[in-house]
Design a protein around this motif. Structure first.
Motif, PDB file in Angstrom:
ATOM      1  N   GLU A 176      26.133 -10.285  -6.690  1.00  0.00           N
ATOM      2  CA  GLU A 176      27.553  -9.959  -6.680  1.00  0.00           C
ATOM      3  C   GLU A 176      28.275 -10.714  -5.568  1.00  0.00           C
ATOM      4  OE1 GLU A 176      31.294  -8.278  -7.417  1.00  0.00           O
ATOM      5  OE2 GLU A 176      29.517  -8.640  -8.653  1.00  0.00           O
ATOM      6  N   GLY A 177      27.630 -10.824  -4.405  1.00  0.00           N
ATOM      7  CA  GLY A 177      28.230 -11.578  -3.317  1.00  0.00           C
ATOM      8  C   GLY A 177      28.423 -13.043  -3.662  1.00  0.00           C
ATOM      9  N   ALA A 178      27.428 -13.638  -4.326  1.00  0.00           N
ATOM     10  CA  ALA A 178      27.538 -15.040  -4.731  1.00  0.00           C
ATOM     11  C   ALA A 178      28.639 -15.224  -5.764  1.00  0.00           C
ATOM     12  CB  ALA A 178      26.202 -15.528  -5.285  1.00  0.00           C
ATOM     13  N   ARG A 179      28.748 -14.262  -6.668  1.00  0.00           N
ATOM     14  CA  ARG A 179      29.808 -14.352  -7.686  1.00  0.00           C
ATOM     15  C   ARG A 179      31.186 -14.294  -7.024  1.00  0.00           C
ATOM     16  NH1 ARG A 179      33.412 -11.571 -10.092  1.00  0.00           N
ATOM     17  NH2 ARG A 179      32.931  -9.680  -8.911  1.00  0.00           N
ATOM     18  N   ARG A 180      31.345 -13.358  -6.099  1.00  0.00           N
ATOM     19  CA  ARG A 180      32.640 -13.207  -5.424  1.00  0.00           C
ATOM     20  C   ARG A 180      32.960 -14.415  -4.559  1.00  0.00           C
ATOM     21  NH1 ARG A 180      32.291  -9.144  -1.697  1.00  0.00           N
ATOM     22  NH2 ARG A 180      34.557  -9.214  -1.443  1.00  0.00           N
ATOM     23  N   ALA A 181      31.930 -15.034  -3.993  1.00  0.00           N
ATOM     24  CA  ALA A 181      32.156 -16.191  -3.124  1.00  0.00           C
ATOM     25  C   ALA A 181      32.310 -17.483  -3.914  1.00  0.00           C
ATOM     26  CB  ALA A 181      30.997 -16.319  -2.139  1.00  0.00           C
ATOM     27  N   GLY A 182      32.082 -17.442  -5.204  1.00  0.00           N
ATOM     28  CA  GLY A 182      32.178 -18.653  -6.020  1.00  0.00           C
ATOM     29  C   GLY A 182      31.078 -19.643  -5.745  1.00  0.00           C
ATOM     30  N   ALA A 183      29.892 -19.134  -5.351  1.00  0.00           N
ATOM     31  CA  ALA A 183      28.765 -20.002  -4.990  1.00  0.00           C
ATOM     32  C   ALA A 183      27.916 -20.305  -6.218  1.00  0.00           C
ATOM     33  CB  ALA A 183      27.917 -19.337  -3.903  1.00  0.00           C
ATOM     34  N   ALA A 184      28.345 -21.260  -7.001  1.00  0.00           N
ATOM     35  CA  ALA A 184      27.657 -21.587  -8.247  1.00  0.00           C
ATOM     36  C   ALA A 184      26.314 -22.267  -8.020  1.00  0.00           C
ATOM     37  CB  ALA A 184      28.553 -22.482  -9.107  1.00  0.00           C
ATOM     38  N   ASN A 185      26.081 -22.777  -6.815  1.00  0.00           N
ATOM     39  CA  ASN A 185      24.828 -23.491  -6.545  1.00  0.00           C
ATOM     40  C   ASN A 185      23.793 -22.599  -5.861  1.00  0.00           C
ATOM     41  OD1 ASN A 185      26.332 -23.311  -4.196  1.00  0.00           O
ATOM     42  ND2 ASN A 185      25.669 -25.301  -3.395  1.00  0.00           N
ATOM     43  N   VAL A 186      23.964 -21.280  -5.983  1.00  0.00           N
ATOM     44  CA  VAL A 186      23.015 -20.317  -5.424  1.00  0.00           C
ATOM     45  C   VAL A 186      22.404 -19.505  -6.550  1.00  0.00           C
ATOM     46  CG1 VAL A 186      22.711 -18.335  -3.888  1.00  0.00           C
ATOM     47  CG2 VAL A 186      24.291 -20.159  -3.257  1.00  0.00           C
ATOM     48  N   GLU A 187      21.082 -19.344  -6.514  1.00  0.00           N
ATOM     49  CA  GLU A 187      20.376 -18.551  -7.517  1.00  0.00           C
ATOM     50  C   GLU A 187      19.417 -17.585  -6.822  1.00  0.00           C
ATOM     51  OE1 GLU A 187      16.918 -19.108 -10.939  1.00  0.00           O
ATOM     52  OE2 GLU A 187      18.226 -20.802 -10.469  1.00  0.00           O
ATOM     53  N   PHE A 188      19.426 -16.334  -7.260  1.00  0.00           N
ATOM     54  CA  PHE A 188      18.536 -15.329  -6.703  1.00  0.00           C
ATOM     55  C   PHE A 188      17.474 -14.940  -7.719  1.00  0.00           C
ATOM     56  CE2 PHE A 188      22.479 -14.906  -4.304  1.00  0.00           C
ATOM     57  CZ  PHE A 188      21.987 -14.938  -3.007  1.00  0.00           C
TER      58      PHE A 188
END
Length: 242
Positions: free
Chosen positions: A107-119
């Motif tokens: 959710e944090g990555a989605r809100r931050a717009g971090a498309a190059n991060v995968e968990f």
């Protein structure tokens, strides 16, 4: 340590950090209050976390375009910081065994717009990544939680490309810890009972092939921990030979 005991420690830690993610408990590792960091751009949302004992993204000296793997990524703060440093051509993977933490991180990555991060959900003793697929491995106060650290170090070495860097912040014992402390599950989840002594840490890293192993003490006991426990926060850097 036998397999039953390792499984018991992992399950206790998983439940403990699941509760932290659900805001039902506080962490022993980390500062006394949450850390807020603006990500990606001044207009991006902030992410808060009470976890960690250092700043591995700072010691990693990340370069544009590098592939980064975070061991025990928790709520994802270090992954987002790494994504900012690596830029749009970089790639960041976070691995964590706790579903509640992964939910927060995604959710944090989605809100931050971090498309190059995968968990990815997984165990740092058996990483869900390909051989020689990452440039840098980071971790923030997590390796001490693993009951089989030799497996963690073997997996880290496997995942790094030749010449790759291991740059972690972790809790290190300054002297031998007593058996009663080592056997206390609460002290395991509190980042204490699983801490290695510095020379043991070095020896284990070197045994799997790491070179240029270096330590720098950056603090005493993590915020929130109480009692006269001989531990310290340290930055640890090592390299897989080319």
């Amino acid at each position: 340590m036998d397999e039953k005991r390792r499984a018991e420690i992992k399950e206790y830690v998983r439940q403990r950090y699941g509760a932290i993610a659900a805001k039902d408990a506080s962490a022993c590792c980390g500062p006394t209050g949450p850390v807020e960091v603006t990500l990606l751009s001044p207009s991006a949302p902030t992410v808060s976390t009470p976890l960690g004992c250092g700043n591995p993204t700072a010691i990693a000296a990340l370069r544009t375009g590098e592939v980064v793997l975070d061991l025990g990524s928790g709520p994802g703060l270090d992954c987002l910081l790494a994504a900012r440093r690596g830029g749009p051509t970089g790639r960041v993977f976070g691995v964590d065994m706790t579903p509640e933490m992964l939910e927060l991180a995604r959710e944090g990555a989605r809100r931050a717009g971090a498309a190059n991060v995968e968990f990815r959900q997984g165990d740092i003793e058996a990483l869900p990544v390909d051989d020689a697929s990452v440039d840098v491995i980071i971790s923030n106060c997590v390796i001490n939680l693993a009951p089989d650290k030799d497996a963690v170090f073997r997996e880290a070495f496997r995942a790094l490309r030749p010449g790759g860097r291991l740059c972690v912040s972790d809790i290190v014992a300054l002297e031998p810890l007593g058996d009663s402390l080592r056997s206390d599950l609460a002290q395991w989840s509190g980042c204490i009972a699983g801490a290695l002594e510095r020379e043991d840490y070095r020896r284990r890293l070197q045994a799997v092939g790491f070179v240029e192993v270096a330590f720098e003490q950056v603090g005493g006991a993590p915020g929130g921990c109480s009692g006269p426990v001989p531990i310290a926060s340290m930055d640890i850097i090592a390299r897989r030979p080319k």
